[in-house]
Design a protein around this motif. Structure first.
Motif, mmCIF file in Angstrom:
data_model
loop_
_atom_site.group_PDB
_atom_site.id
_atom_site.type_symbol
_atom_site.label_atom_id
_atom_site.label_comp_id
_atom_site.label_asym_id
_atom_site.label_seq_id
_atom_site.Cartn_x
_atom_site.Cartn_y
_atom_site.Cartn_z
ATOM 1 N N LYS A 141 -52.074 63.271 25.687
ATOM 2 C CA LYS A 141 -51.918 62.933 24.272
ATOM 3 C C LYS A 141 -51.063 63.964 23.568
ATOM 4 C CE LYS A 141 -56.270 60.458 23.625
ATOM 5 N NZ LYS A 141 -57.582 60.479 22.969
ATOM 6 N N ARG A 142 -51.314 65.230 23.882
ATOM 7 C CA ARG A 142 -50.532 66.301 23.262
ATOM 8 C C ARG A 142 -49.063 66.191 23.641
ATOM 9 N NH1 ARG A 142 -48.535 71.085 24.317
ATOM 10 N NH2 ARG A 142 -49.239 71.114 26.460
ATOM 11 N N ARG A 143 -48.794 65.946 24.928
ATOM 12 C CA ARG A 143 -47.402 65.788 25.381
ATOM 13 C C ARG A 143 -46.742 64.579 24.731
ATOM 14 N NH1 ARG A 143 -48.078 66.753 31.821
ATOM 15 N NH2 ARG A 143 -48.510 68.985 31.738
ATOM 16 N N ARG A 144 -47.508 63.472 24.658
ATOM 17 C CA ARG A 144 -46.976 62.254 24.058
ATOM 18 C C ARG A 144 -46.686 62.499 22.570
ATOM 19 N NH1 ARG A 144 -50.414 58.100 25.845
ATOM 20 N NH2 ARG A 144 -51.889 58.886 24.335
ATOM 21 N N MET A 145 -47.565 63.209 21.901
ATOM 22 C CA MET A 145 -47.373 63.528 20.493
ATOM 23 C C MET A 145 -46.108 64.366 20.308
ATOM 24 S SD MET A 145 -49.989 65.378 17.854
ATOM 25 C CE MET A 145 -49.895 66.933 18.714
ATOM 26 N N ILE A 146 -45.946 65.368 21.158
ATOM 27 C CA ILE A 146 -44.738 66.208 21.087
ATOM 28 C C ILE A 146 -43.496 65.370 21.374
ATOM 29 C CG2 ILE A 146 -43.521 68.116 22.226
ATOM 30 C CD1 ILE A 146 -46.293 69.452 22.582
ATOM 31 N N SER A 147 -43.592 64.515 22.377
ATOM 32 C CA SER A 147 -42.471 63.639 22.727
ATOM 33 C C SER A 147 -42.141 62.700 21.568
ATOM 34 C CB SER A 147 -42.814 62.842 23.984
ATOM 35 O OG SER A 147 -41.826 61.903 24.258
ATOM 36 N N ASN A 148 -43.177 62.137 20.946
ATOM 37 C CA ASN A 148 -42.955 61.239 19.815
ATOM 38 C C ASN A 148 -42.312 61.967 18.639
ATOM 39 O OD1 ASN A 148 -44.022 59.123 21.222
ATOM 40 N ND2 ASN A 148 -46.012 59.168 20.210
ATOM 41 N N ARG A 149 -42.739 63.188 18.388
ATOM 42 C CA ARG A 149 -42.136 63.963 17.304
ATOM 43 C C ARG A 149 -40.666 64.234 17.578
ATOM 44 N NH1 ARG A 149 -46.815 68.449 16.052
ATOM 45 N NH2 ARG A 149 -48.243 67.023 14.993
ATOM 46 N N GLU A 150 -40.382 64.598 18.817
ATOM 47 C CA GLU A 150 -38.989 64.866 19.193
ATOM 48 C C GLU A 150 -38.155 63.587 19.091
ATOM 49 O OE1 GLU A 150 -35.716 67.040 20.180
ATOM 50 O OE2 GLU A 150 -37.704 67.786 19.676
ATOM 51 N N SER A 151 -38.715 62.491 19.544
ATOM 52 C CA SER A 151 -38.022 61.201 19.452
ATOM 53 C C SER A 151 -37.767 60.831 17.991
ATOM 54 C CB SER A 151 -38.855 60.126 20.142
ATOM 55 O OG SER A 151 -38.258 58.872 20.006
ATOM 56 N N ALA A 152 -38.755 61.039 17.146
ATOM 57 C CA ALA A 152 -38.585 60.743 15.721
ATOM 58 C C ALA A 152 -37.507 61.634 15.104
ATOM 59 C CB ALA A 152 -39.910 60.933 14.989
ATOM 60 N N ARG A 153 -37.489 62.901 15.521
ATOM 61 C CA ARG A 153 -36.459 63.818 15.015
ATOM 62 C C ARG A 153 -35.072 63.353 15.436
ATOM 63 N NH1 ARG A 153 -33.350 67.792 16.599
ATOM 64 N NH2 ARG A 153 -34.093 67.761 18.726
ATOM 65 N N ARG A 154 -34.942 62.960 16.721
ATOM 66 C CA ARG A 154 -33.651 62.446 17.202
ATOM 67 C C ARG A 154 -33.262 61.171 16.461
ATOM 68 N NH1 ARG A 154 -35.843 63.714 22.386
ATOM 69 N NH2 ARG A 154 -36.263 61.496 22.685
ATOM 70 N N SER A 155 -34.238 60.319 16.223
ATOM 71 C CA SER A 155 -33.978 59.069 15.501
ATOM 72 C C SER A 155 -33.490 59.359 14.078
ATOM 73 C CB SER A 155 -35.245 58.223 15.465
ATOM 74 O OG SER A 155 -35.039 57.056 14.724
ATOM 75 N N ARG A 156 -34.125 60.309 13.413
ATOM 76 C CA ARG A 156 -33.685 60.680 12.058
ATOM 77 C C ARG A 156 -32.269 61.241 12.080
ATOM 78 N NH1 ARG A 156 -39.014 62.619 11.791
ATOM 79 N NH2 ARG A 156 -38.294 64.717 12.261
ATOM 80 N N MET A 157 -31.974 62.032 13.096
ATOM 81 C CA MET A 157 -30.624 62.601 13.197
ATOM 82 C C MET A 157 -29.587 61.506 13.452
ATOM 83 S SD MET A 157 -31.233 66.227 15.131
ATOM 84 C CE MET A 157 -29.521 66.704 14.950
ATOM 85 N N ARG A 158 -29.948 60.541 14.343
ATOM 86 C CA ARG A 158 -29.026 59.420 14.596
ATOM 87 C C ARG A 158 -28.799 58.617 13.320
ATOM 88 N NH1 ARG A 158 -31.918 58.668 19.398
ATOM 89 N NH2 ARG A 158 -33.127 57.027 18.397
ATOM 90 N N LYS A 159 -29.870 58.376 12.590
ATOM 91 C CA LYS A 159 -29.767 57.625 11.344
ATOM 92 C C LYS A 159 -28.889 58.373 10.338
ATOM 93 C CE LYS A 159 -32.647 55.601 7.731
ATOM 94 N NZ LYS A 159 -34.009 55.454 7.234
ATOM 95 N N GLN A 160 -29.083 59.677 10.232
ATOM 96 C CA GLN A 160 -28.292 60.485 9.319
ATOM 97 C C GLN A 160 -26.814 60.456 9.725
ATOM 98 O OE1 GLN A 160 -29.561 64.549 9.203
ATOM 99 N NE2 GLN A 160 -28.663 64.925 7.200
ATOM 100 N N LYS A 161 -26.555 60.570 11.022
ATOM 101 C CA LYS A 161 -25.176 60.528 11.505
ATOM 102 C C LYS A 161 -24.561 59.158 11.242
ATOM 103 C CE LYS A 161 -22.436 61.555 15.597
ATOM 104 N NZ LYS A 161 -22.479 61.954 17.006
ATOM 105 N N HIS A 162 -25.344 58.098 11.461
ATOM 106 C CA HIS A 162 -24.866 56.742 11.212
ATOM 107 C C HIS A 162 -24.528 56.564 9.732
ATOM 108 C CE1 HIS A 162 -24.398 52.456 11.730
ATOM 109 N NE2 HIS A 162 -25.325 52.228 10.804
ATOM 110 N N LEU A 163 -25.402 57.056 8.836
ATOM 111 C CA LEU A 163 -25.140 56.955 7.403
ATOM 112 C C LEU A 163 -23.884 57.726 7.018
ATOM 113 C CD1 LEU A 163 -28.713 57.228 5.862
ATOM 114 C CD2 LEU A 163 -27.191 55.260 5.830
ATOM 115 N N GLU A 164 -23.704 58.893 7.609
ATOM 116 C CA GLU A 164 -22.506 59.684 7.321
ATOM 117 C C GLU A 164 -21.247 58.934 7.791
ATOM 118 O OE1 GLU A 164 -20.257 62.541 5.699
ATOM 119 O OE2 GLU A 164 -22.430 62.323 5.491
ATOM 120 N N ASN A 165 -21.321 58.322 8.980
ATOM 121 C CA ASN A 165 -20.189 57.531 9.468
ATOM 122 C C ASN A 165 -19.909 56.347 8.553
ATOM 123 O OD1 ASN A 165 -19.763 59.187 11.660
ATOM 124 N ND2 ASN A 165 -20.970 57.944 13.067
#
Length: 178
Positions: free
Chosen positions: A79-103
């Motif tokens: 659960k802890r690993r999955r939580m960390i993985s989910n947080r990292e995935s969410a961070r990457r998703s936010r960064m992709r979204k931010q990059k997409h908006l900038e584009n």
């Protein structure tokens, strides 16, 4: 306990005297309230956020049983690993979204500039088109006028060319009937 300690073990200030002088004689064991007994059977209160739930569950599991429970620790670790993985995935998703908006912003600015340029070109072409149409209308009316003049001049020339022949024709008045 305080009642069992001699008064000399507490530091005393000569100006203040012994702050524990009231306790010098001590309490008899039956009169001494055990102030720590109220806390012996209570669980500590923890303030936590949502991310600390796993730690609390893990602590509950360990406190409930004296022996380490491997399956709970493995699932907690997962659960802890999955939580960390989910947080990292969410961070990457936010960064992709931010990059997409900038584009998209960059593309929007480029399209605005292109639209402005095309609009200017269209106005230029429309101006020249109106100007050409006006000039064409003038040329057509001039063409009609010149054609009419040419027609009039042709008729005059034809009439002038026919005039010498008309004087050569005999007149009806000179012909006498027989």
């Amino acid at each position: 306990m305080l009642s069992t300690l001699p008064a000399s073990t507490f530091p005393s200030d000569p100006l203040l005297g012994n702050p524990f002088s009231a306790f010098d004689g001590g309490f008899p064991p039956w009169e001494c309230p055990d102030i720590f007994s109220a806390f012996k059977h209570t669980k500590p209160v923890n303030s936590s956020s949502g991310s600390d739930e796993l730690n609390q569950n893990h602590a509950k599991t360990k406190s409930d049983s004296d022996e380490p429970n491997r399956t709970n620790s493995v699932t907690d670790e997962r659960k802890r690993r999955r939580m960390i993985s989910n947080r990292e995935s969410a961070r990457r998703s936010r960064m992709r979204k931010q990059k997409h908006l900038e584009n998209l912003r960059i593309q929007m600015n480029r399209f605005k500039m292109e639209n402005r340029e095309l609009s200017n070109r269209l106005r230029f072409i429309l101006y020249h088109s109106r100007r050409t149409r006006t000039e064409n209308d003038q040329l057509q009316s001039e063409h009609i006028m010149l054609r009419q003049k040419l027609s009039d001049i042709s008729q005059i020339l034809i009439f002038q060319q026919l005039q010498p022949f008309s004087s050569a024709w005999p007149h009806n008045s000179t012909i006498t009937p027989e």
